[in-house]
Structures are given as structure tokens and as C-alpha cells.
Design a protein around this motif. Structure first.
Motif, PDB file in Angstrom:
ATOM      1  N   VAL A 199      -4.849   3.205   9.447  1.00  0.00           N
ATOM      2  CA  VAL A 199      -5.665   3.295   8.237  1.00  0.00           C
ATOM      3  C   VAL A 199      -4.745   3.169   7.034  1.00  0.00           C
ATOM      4  O   VAL A 199      -3.854   3.994   6.821  1.00  0.00           O
ATOM      5  N   THR A 200      -4.958   2.113   6.282  1.00  0.00           N
ATOM      6  CA  THR A 200      -4.151   1.823   5.092  1.00  0.00           C
ATOM      7  C   THR A 200      -4.858   2.369   3.864  1.00  0.00           C
ATOM      8  O   THR A 200      -6.073   2.179   3.714  1.00  0.00           O
ATOM      9  N   ARG A 201      -4.099   3.043   2.985  1.00  0.00           N
ATOM     10  CA  ARG A 201      -4.700   3.568   1.764  1.00  0.00           C
ATOM     11  C   ARG A 201      -4.035   2.959   0.539  1.00  0.00           C
ATOM     12  O   ARG A 201      -2.820   3.012   0.383  1.00  0.00           O
ATOM     13  N   TYR A 202      -4.862   2.395  -0.306  1.00  0.00           N
ATOM     14  CA  TYR A 202      -4.433   1.992  -1.648  1.00  0.00           C
ATOM     15  C   TYR A 202      -4.916   3.062  -2.617  1.00  0.00           C
ATOM     16  O   TYR A 202      -6.118   3.251  -2.798  1.00  0.00           O
ATOM     17  N   PHE A 203      -3.988   3.785  -3.205  1.00  0.00           N
ATOM     18  CA  PHE A 203      -4.306   4.928  -4.070  1.00  0.00           C
ATOM     19  C   PHE A 203      -5.047   4.461  -5.324  1.00  0.00           C
ATOM     20  O   PHE A 203      -4.639   3.512  -5.984  1.00  0.00           O
ATOM     21  N   GLY A 204      -6.149   5.152  -5.622  1.00  0.00           N
ATOM     22  CA  GLY A 204      -6.982   4.757  -6.758  1.00  0.00           C
ATOM     23  C   GLY A 204      -6.772   5.557  -8.021  1.00  0.00           C
ATOM     24  O   GLY A 204      -7.510   5.387  -9.002  1.00  0.00           O
ATOM     25  N   GLY A 205      -5.782   6.467  -8.010  1.00  0.00           N
ATOM     26  CA  GLY A 205      -5.483   7.223  -9.220  1.00  0.00           C
ATOM     27  C   GLY A 205      -6.150   8.581  -9.288  1.00  0.00           C
ATOM     28  O   GLY A 205      -5.868   9.367 -10.196  1.00  0.00           O
ATOM     29  N   VAL A 206      -7.041   8.884  -8.351  1.00  0.00           N
ATOM     30  CA  VAL A 206      -7.738  10.171  -8.331  1.00  0.00           C
ATOM     31  C   VAL A 206      -7.325  10.925  -7.072  1.00  0.00           C
ATOM     32  O   VAL A 206      -7.469  10.417  -5.962  1.00  0.00           O
ATOM     33  N   GLU A 222       1.416  11.078   3.425  1.00  0.00           N
ATOM     34  CA  GLU A 222       0.324  11.945   2.978  1.00  0.00           C
ATOM     35  C   GLU A 222       0.686  13.393   3.331  1.00  0.00           C
ATOM     36  O   GLU A 222       1.552  13.636   4.183  1.00  0.00           O
ATOM     37  N   PRO A 223       0.058  14.374   2.670  1.00  0.00           N
ATOM     38  CA  PRO A 223       0.330  15.770   3.021  1.00  0.00           C
ATOM     39  C   PRO A 223       0.138  16.013   4.515  1.00  0.00           C
ATOM     40  O   PRO A 223      -0.783  15.455   5.127  1.00  0.00           O
ATOM     41  N   GLN A 224       1.014  16.822   5.091  1.00  0.00           N
ATOM     42  CA  GLN A 224       1.022  17.028   6.530  1.00  0.00           C
ATOM     43  C   GLN A 224      -0.349  17.443   7.063  1.00  0.00           C
ATOM     44  O   GLN A 224      -0.992  18.346   6.536  1.00  0.00           O
ATOM     45  N   GLY A 225      -0.794  16.758   8.096  1.00  0.00           N
ATOM     46  CA  GLY A 225      -2.039  17.109   8.765  1.00  0.00           C
ATOM     47  C   GLY A 225      -3.298  16.550   8.132  1.00  0.00           C
ATOM     48  O   GLY A 225      -4.406  16.836   8.598  1.00  0.00           O
ATOM     49  N   THR A 226      -3.152  15.715   7.081  1.00  0.00           N
ATOM     50  CA  THR A 226      -4.348  15.224   6.383  1.00  0.00           C
ATOM     51  C   THR A 226      -4.735  13.796   6.786  1.00  0.00           C
ATOM     52  O   THR A 226      -5.775  13.300   6.356  1.00  0.00           O
ATOM     53  N   ALA A 227      -3.901  13.126   7.589  1.00  0.00           N
ATOM     54  CA  ALA A 227      -4.181  11.719   7.882  1.00  0.00           C
ATOM     55  C   ALA A 227      -4.030  11.400   9.375  1.00  0.00           C
ATOM     56  O   ALA A 227      -5.008  11.109  10.064  1.00  0.00           O
ATOM     57  N   CYS A 269       0.946  10.207  16.294  1.00  0.00           N
ATOM     58  CA  CYS A 269       0.278   9.951  15.026  1.00  0.00           C
ATOM     59  C   CYS A 269       1.252  10.181  13.873  1.00  0.00           C
ATOM     60  O   CYS A 269       2.287  10.827  14.042  1.00  0.00           O
ATOM     61  N   SER A 270       0.925   9.633  12.705  1.00  0.00           N
ATOM     62  CA  SER A 270       1.789   9.756  11.528  1.00  0.00           C
ATOM     63  C   SER A 270       0.953   9.841  10.265  1.00  0.00           C
ATOM     64  O   SER A 270      -0.024   9.096  10.098  1.00  0.00           O
ATOM     65  N   ASP A 271       1.370  10.760   9.356  1.00  0.00           N
ATOM     66  CA  ASP A 271       0.730  10.877   8.038  1.00  0.00           C
ATOM     67  C   ASP A 271       1.303   9.880   7.032  1.00  0.00           C
ATOM     68  O   ASP A 271       0.711   9.674   5.972  1.00  0.00           O
ATOM     69  N   ASP A 272       2.448   9.275   7.339  1.00  0.00           N
ATOM     70  CA  ASP A 272       3.088   8.263   6.489  1.00  0.00           C
ATOM     71  C   ASP A 272       3.080   8.641   5.010  1.00  0.00           C
ATOM     72  O   ASP A 272       2.655   7.865   4.151  1.00  0.00           O
ATOM     73  N   ALA A 288       0.842  -1.203   0.000  1.00  0.00           N
ATOM     74  CA  ALA A 288       0.000   0.000   0.000  1.00  0.00           C
ATOM     75  C   ALA A 288       0.872   1.246   0.000  1.00  0.00           C
ATOM     76  O   ALA A 288       2.014   1.230   0.467  1.00  0.00           O
ATOM     77  N   ARG A 289       0.309   2.324  -0.524  1.00  0.00           N
ATOM     78  CA  ARG A 289       1.080   3.570  -0.576  1.00  0.00           C
ATOM     79  C   ARG A 289       1.230   4.203   0.807  1.00  0.00           C
ATOM     80  O   ARG A 289       2.269   4.771   1.119  1.00  0.00           O
ATOM     81  N   HIS A 290       0.197   4.098   1.623  1.00  0.00           N
ATOM     82  CA  HIS A 290       0.244   4.754   2.932  1.00  0.00           C
ATOM     83  C   HIS A 290      -0.352   3.849   4.013  1.00  0.00           C
ATOM     84  O   HIS A 290      -1.392   3.227   3.805  1.00  0.00           O
ATOM     85  N   ASN A 291       0.319   3.773   5.150  1.00  0.00           N
ATOM     86  CA  ASN A 291      -0.221   3.161   6.367  1.00  0.00           C
ATOM     87  C   ASN A 291      -0.153   4.227   7.469  1.00  0.00           C
ATOM     88  O   ASN A 291       0.856   4.357   8.164  1.00  0.00           O
ATOM     89  N   CYS A 292      -1.224   5.000   7.577  1.00  0.00           N
ATOM     90  CA  CYS A 292      -1.251   6.120   8.524  1.00  0.00           C
ATOM     91  C   CYS A 292      -1.816   5.625   9.858  1.00  0.00           C
ATOM     92  O   CYS A 292      -2.650   4.721   9.891  1.00  0.00           O
ATOM     93  N   TRP A 293      -1.363   6.216  10.951  1.00  0.00           N
ATOM     94  CA  TRP A 293      -1.724   5.639  12.242  1.00  0.00           C
ATOM     95  C   TRP A 293      -1.761   6.665  13.367  1.00  0.00           C
ATOM     96  O   TRP A 293      -1.248   7.781  13.222  1.00  0.00           O
ATOM     97  N   CYS A 294      -2.347   6.221  14.462  1.00  0.00           N
ATOM     98  CA  CYS A 294      -2.278   6.977  15.720  1.00  0.00           C
ATOM     99  C   CYS A 294      -2.408   5.991  16.868  1.00  0.00           C
ATOM    100  O   CYS A 294      -2.872   4.860  16.690  1.00  0.00           O
ATOM    101  N   TYR A 295      -1.967   6.414  18.033  1.00  0.00           N
ATOM    102  CA  TYR A 295      -2.288   5.673  19.251  1.00  0.00           C
ATOM    103  C   TYR A 295      -2.417   6.633  20.415  1.00  0.00           C
ATOM    104  O   TYR A 295      -1.835   7.719  20.421  1.00  0.00           O
TER     105      TYR A 295
END
Length: 206
Positions: free
Chosen positions: A95-102, A70-75, A65-68, A49-56
Motif C-alpha cells: 500500500v503506497t501512500r502519497y501524503f496529502g498534508g493532513v 509510518e508510526p509503528q503498528g499503524t500500517a 510486514c513493514s510500516d516503512d 511516495a512518502r511510504h510504501n508499506c507492505w506485508c506478505y
């Protein structure tokens, strides 16, 4: 009375937003080490996956927390905000994101990550952790069934039962129920039995 919320269990949910897949996971954790282990577990599972963003959030006040990527502050922060608003602690969310091209834009990312985290929390459920008072109750065999009903009526949890010349019930009671419960035991046993406080513990509601 000290109360706080934790996730009831582990969850996995999926959200599709403009062809991007957001896979949300919530885990109950009790330490930063456990949270980091869960995060690494998800990174390995979704290594493509492109991003695995997280918090605890840990009960002692520790939050990360981490945007992994993604643009700062968006994840990471929007995910963390969900658990802050819901007052849930001892929790890890990935939260894992698989980028869909949009491209979703900053606002779209915030909404998607927030919704994914909230969906995962709703699926996991919330449990309240409160202080319980441990009480030992002595009574005659004739009053045993009635005493069990009294425990239930006081929102208590029945534990170990000792059988001897009389019965001793080990009970956990919400602290606000203890005084009334003790009075009912005294009344039922005509002062012969007793409900003695023997300790206390913090645990989730059953």
C-alpha cells in the motif's frame, strides 16, 4: 481435506482519505523471494511516495510486514491482519501512500491502510486451493458424452482424452467426489469400464 485461499489475480485500487492517496496492490506469490521482488518493483514505481508499506504471507507459515516510516503498528500490521482474517496466503500486498498534508492520527492510519488492503484483496478475488484426485476413466465411444456429464456433475475437470479401441478420459476430481464417481462409472458401464486413481495434485478451483 486440506484447503487454503490464495488471491485469484493481481489488483490495483485507490483510496483517498483527507487528501492522502492510498494505492493498494495485491499479488499472488509462491515464495519470499517473489514477494520481495514485488515489493521492490512497487518501491521503484512509486519512488516519489512518502511510504510504501507492505506485508506478505507464504503458505509455509512465513509472515512479514513493514510500516516503512509510518508510526509503528499503524500500517504493516493492519495490512497483514486483513489477510490473516481472510485466511489468504501466498500473497503480497503493498500500500503506497502519497501524503496529502493532513495528519490522520494513529487510528486514521490503521483504518486507511486496512481498508486499502481489503479493497485490493476484494478486487483481486480469492480462490480456494484444494487437493484433487487424478482419475483415468475408460469407457466406450457410445458412453463418451454421458461420461463427460458425469464428470461435470462431480465438479470435476476434464483433461486429456485418449482415443483408441475405447476412450480414456483423464479427470481431476475433488477428493470427496471420487468414491461416488467410481460407483457411477461401474454402473454406467455395467462393470466393464473403470475409474482408476492415478495420482493427486493441489491446485485452485477452476
Amino acid at each position: 481435506m486440506t484447503e487454503y485461499y490464495i488471491p485469484t489475480g493481481v489488483s490495483e485500487t485507490e483510496l483517498v482519505e483527507k487528501r492522502s492517496r492510498f494505492i493498494g496492490h495485491v499479488f499472488p506469490v509462491s515464495s519470499e523471494a517473489e514477494a520481495k521482488a514485488r515489493i521492490e518493483e512497487m518501491k521503484k514505481k512509486y519512488h516519489d511516495a512518502r511510504h510504501n508499506c507492505w506485508c506478505y504471507r507464504i503458505k509455509d507459515g512465513l509472515e512479514r510486514c513493514s510500516d516503512d516510516g509510518e508510526p509503528q503498528g499503524t500500517a504493516g500490521q493492519p495490512i497483514l491482519n486483513v489477510f490473516q482474517r481472510e485466511a489468504v496466503t501466498d500473497v503480497c500486498c503493498v500500500v503506497t501512500r502519497y501524503f496529502g498534508g493532513v495528519l490522520l492520527g494513529a487510528g486514521g492510519l490503521v483504518r486507511a491502510y486496512s481498508k486499502s488492503a481489503k479493497d485490493a484483496l476484494d478486487a483481486a478475488g480469492r480462490s480456494v486451493v484444494r487437493r484433487w484426485i487424478e482419475v483415468a476413466v475408460s469407457c466406450s465411444y457410445a458412453l463418451f458424452e454421458r461420461m463427460k456429464l458425469e464428470v461435470e456433475g462431480a465438479n470435476g475437470v476434464l483433461g486429456e482424452i485418449e482415443y483408441a479401441a475405447e476412450i480414456t478420459l483423464h479427470v481431476l476430481l475433488p477428493e470427496e467426489e471420487v468414491t461416488g464417481f467410481q460407483a457411477r462409472v461401474t454402473e454406467l458401464t455395467c462393470g466393464i469400464g473403470a475409474a482408476v486413481v492415478v495420482g493427486e495434485t493441489c491446485r485452485p478451483d477452476p
